[in-house]
Design a protein around this motif. Sequence first.
Motif, PDB file in Angstrom:
ATOM      1  N   LEU A  85       0.975  -1.483   0.287  1.00  0.00           N
ATOM      2  CA  LEU A  85      -0.079   0.233   0.347  1.00  0.00           C
ATOM      3  C   LEU A  85       0.635   1.298  -0.162  1.00  0.00           C
ATOM      4  O   LEU A  85       1.867   1.509   0.261  1.00  0.00           O
ATOM      5  CB  LEU A  85      -1.335   0.435   1.264  1.00  0.00           C
ATOM      6  N   ARG A  86       0.510   2.463  -0.547  1.00  0.00           N
ATOM      7  CA  ARG A  86       1.092   3.395  -0.242  1.00  0.00           C
ATOM      8  C   ARG A  86      -0.371   4.566  -0.791  1.00  0.00           C
ATOM      9  O   ARG A  86      -0.942   5.129  -1.474  1.00  0.00           O
ATOM     10  CB  ARG A  86       1.668   3.739  -1.936  1.00  0.00           C
ATOM     11  N   LEU A  87       0.731   5.553   0.526  1.00  0.00           N
ATOM     12  CA  LEU A  87      -0.420   6.637   0.473  1.00  0.00           C
ATOM     13  C   LEU A  87      -0.015   7.866  -0.091  1.00  0.00           C
ATOM     14  O   LEU A  87       1.598   8.290  -0.326  1.00  0.00           O
ATOM     15  CB  LEU A  87      -0.583   7.855   1.666  1.00  0.00           C
ATOM     16  N   GLN A  88      -0.051   9.302  -1.231  1.00  0.00           N
ATOM     17  CA  GLN A  88      -0.138   9.809  -1.580  1.00  0.00           C
ATOM     18  C   GLN A  88      -0.827  11.218  -1.619  1.00  0.00           C
ATOM     19  O   GLN A  88      -1.603  10.901  -1.395  1.00  0.00           O
ATOM     20  CB  GLN A  88      -0.544   9.326  -3.672  1.00  0.00           C
ATOM     21  N   PHE A  89      -0.097  12.092  -1.141  1.00  0.00           N
ATOM     22  CA  PHE A  89      -0.866  13.246  -0.933  1.00  0.00           C
ATOM     23  C   PHE A  89      -0.781  14.411  -2.281  1.00  0.00           C
ATOM     24  O   PHE A  89      -0.214  15.232  -2.476  1.00  0.00           O
ATOM     25  CB  PHE A  89      -0.276  14.132  -0.003  1.00  0.00           C
ATOM     26  N   THR A  90      -2.065  14.305  -2.934  1.00  0.00           N
ATOM     27  CA  THR A  90      -1.650  15.469  -4.442  1.00  0.00           C
ATOM     28  C   THR A  90      -2.761  16.522  -3.594  1.00  0.00           C
ATOM     29  O   THR A  90      -3.072  17.040  -2.873  1.00  0.00           O
ATOM     30  CB  THR A  90      -2.794  14.428  -5.238  1.00  0.00           C
ATOM     31  N   ASP A 127      -5.521  17.712  -3.811  1.00  0.00           N
ATOM     32  CA  ASP A 127      -6.799  18.438  -3.623  1.00  0.00           C
ATOM     33  C   ASP A 127      -7.589  16.662  -3.034  1.00  0.00           C
ATOM     34  O   ASP A 127      -8.705  16.835  -2.529  1.00  0.00           O
ATOM     35  CB  ASP A 127      -7.857  18.658  -4.924  1.00  0.00           C
ATOM     36  N   ALA A 128      -6.608  15.495  -2.608  1.00  0.00           N
ATOM     37  CA  ALA A 128      -7.191  14.472  -1.297  1.00  0.00           C
ATOM     38  C   ALA A 128      -5.952  13.785  -2.368  1.00  0.00           C
ATOM     39  O   ALA A 128      -4.789  13.316  -2.373  1.00  0.00           O
ATOM     40  CB  ALA A 128      -7.337  13.321  -2.948  1.00  0.00           C
ATOM     41  N   LEU A 129      -6.018  12.360  -0.956  1.00  0.00           N
ATOM     42  CA  LEU A 129      -5.291  11.911  -0.214  1.00  0.00           C
ATOM     43  C   LEU A 129      -5.942  10.627  -1.220  1.00  0.00           C
ATOM     44  O   LEU A 129      -6.333   9.947  -1.559  1.00  0.00           O
ATOM     45  CB  LEU A 129      -5.731  11.985   1.177  1.00  0.00           C
ATOM     46  N   LEU A 130      -5.100   9.545  -2.101  1.00  0.00           N
ATOM     47  CA  LEU A 130      -4.533   8.259  -2.516  1.00  0.00           C
ATOM     48  C   LEU A 130      -4.168   7.469  -2.035  1.00  0.00           C
ATOM     49  O   LEU A 130      -3.257   7.208  -1.174  1.00  0.00           O
ATOM     50  CB  LEU A 130      -4.130   8.858  -4.050  1.00  0.00           C
ATOM     51  N   VAL A 131      -5.046   6.626  -2.320  1.00  0.00           N
ATOM     52  CA  VAL A 131      -4.589   5.236  -1.624  1.00  0.00           C
ATOM     53  C   VAL A 131      -4.256   4.081  -2.506  1.00  0.00           C
ATOM     54  O   VAL A 131      -5.015   3.647  -3.458  1.00  0.00           O
ATOM     55  CB  VAL A 131      -5.539   4.506  -0.052  1.00  0.00           C
ATOM     56  N   TRP A 132      -3.249   4.028  -2.864  1.00  0.00           N
ATOM     57  CA  TRP A 132      -2.050   3.081  -3.827  1.00  0.00           C
ATOM     58  C   TRP A 132      -1.916   1.169  -3.740  1.00  0.00           C
ATOM     59  O   TRP A 132      -1.978   1.331  -2.499  1.00  0.00           O
ATOM     60  CB  TRP A 132      -1.649   3.568  -4.395  1.00  0.00           C
ATOM     61  N   ARG A 133      -3.157   0.609  -4.794  1.00  0.00           N
ATOM     62  CA  ARG A 133      -2.035  -0.580  -4.258  1.00  0.00           C
ATOM     63  C   ARG A 133      -2.131  -0.760  -5.244  1.00  0.00           C
ATOM     64  O   ARG A 133      -2.760  -1.120  -6.195  1.00  0.00           O
ATOM     65  CB  ARG A 133      -3.203  -1.402  -3.598  1.00  0.00           C
ATOM     66  N   GLY A 134      -0.281  -1.235  -5.481  1.00  0.00           N
ATOM     67  CA  GLY A 134       0.571  -0.934  -6.525  1.00  0.00           C
ATOM     68  C   GLY A 134       0.058  -0.444  -7.527  1.00  0.00           C
ATOM     69  O   GLY A 134       0.089   1.258  -7.184  1.00  0.00           O
ATOM     70  N   THR A 159      -3.163  -0.056  -8.590  1.00  0.00           N
ATOM     71  CA  THR A 159      -5.119   1.118  -8.648  1.00  0.00           C
ATOM     72  C   THR A 159      -5.254   1.576  -7.282  1.00  0.00           C
ATOM     73  O   THR A 159      -4.467   1.564  -6.650  1.00  0.00           O
ATOM     74  CB  THR A 159      -4.917  -0.572  -8.700  1.00  0.00           C
ATOM     75  N   VAL A 160      -5.930   2.563  -7.794  1.00  0.00           N
ATOM     76  CA  VAL A 160      -5.783   3.587  -6.346  1.00  0.00           C
ATOM     77  C   VAL A 160      -7.096   2.779  -5.949  1.00  0.00           C
ATOM     78  O   VAL A 160      -8.541   2.171  -6.809  1.00  0.00           O
ATOM     79  CB  VAL A 160      -6.482   4.973  -7.320  1.00  0.00           C
ATOM     80  N   LEU A 161      -6.669   2.726  -4.620  1.00  0.00           N
ATOM     81  CA  LEU A 161      -8.018   2.100  -3.627  1.00  0.00           C
ATOM     82  C   LEU A 161      -9.280   2.854  -3.692  1.00  0.00           C
ATOM     83  O   LEU A 161     -10.196   2.432  -4.015  1.00  0.00           O
ATOM     84  CB  LEU A 161      -7.325   1.321  -2.872  1.00  0.00           C
ATOM     85  N   ARG A 162      -9.151   4.411  -2.941  1.00  0.00           N
ATOM     86  CA  ARG A 162      -9.565   5.297  -2.507  1.00  0.00           C
ATOM     87  C   ARG A 162      -8.841   6.599  -2.279  1.00  0.00           C
ATOM     88  O   ARG A 162      -7.963   6.674  -2.967  1.00  0.00           O
ATOM     89  CB  ARG A 162      -9.973   4.947  -1.043  1.00  0.00           C
ATOM     90  N   ARG A 163     -10.055   7.447  -2.690  1.00  0.00           N
ATOM     91  CA  ARG A 163      -9.458   8.586  -2.816  1.00  0.00           C
ATOM     92  C   ARG A 163     -10.045   9.317  -1.941  1.00  0.00           C
ATOM     93  O   ARG A 163     -11.652   9.436  -1.429  1.00  0.00           O
ATOM     94  CB  ARG A 163     -10.504   9.336  -4.468  1.00  0.00           C
TER      95      ARG A 163
END
Length: 130
Positions: free
Chosen positions: A59-64, A66-73, A75-79
């Motif tokens: 899992l990776r957390l990305q701060f853009t 306008d949103a926090l993105l949760v990535w799995r590989g 794929t963006v799991l949640r925004r």
Amino acid sequence: MTSSQTPQPDPDQGVILAPRVWLPLAVIALGVAALLLTVWLALVVSLFGLFLLIQSQILRLQFTTDALLVWRGATVLRRFPYSEWLTWSLFWGPVPVLFYFREQRSIHFLPVLFDATSLREELNRHVSAP
């Protein structure tokens, strides 16, 4: 982008937090220590620690902007758009192990499987301080 390419977290599009494995390793150590009490408890706690260790690697957390993105590989799991956030907190002060945030419609708890200092800095940058 061609159909054979898959999106990846892009550091140019925001900050991606580095993984940290100390929490999963601490849970596994607790599982080993639980052998003094019972094998079943040790097994359950150790398996949970192993699950957290695997999650910390995929899992990776990305701060853009306008949103926090949760990535799995790839794929963006949640925004989680910052405009929906009401509050956030990191539990257990100098050794944060749990990240809590509340949106307008839901509450979220995440184990701190990422660099806690960077997590706090990015939250302060993108979301009003709690």
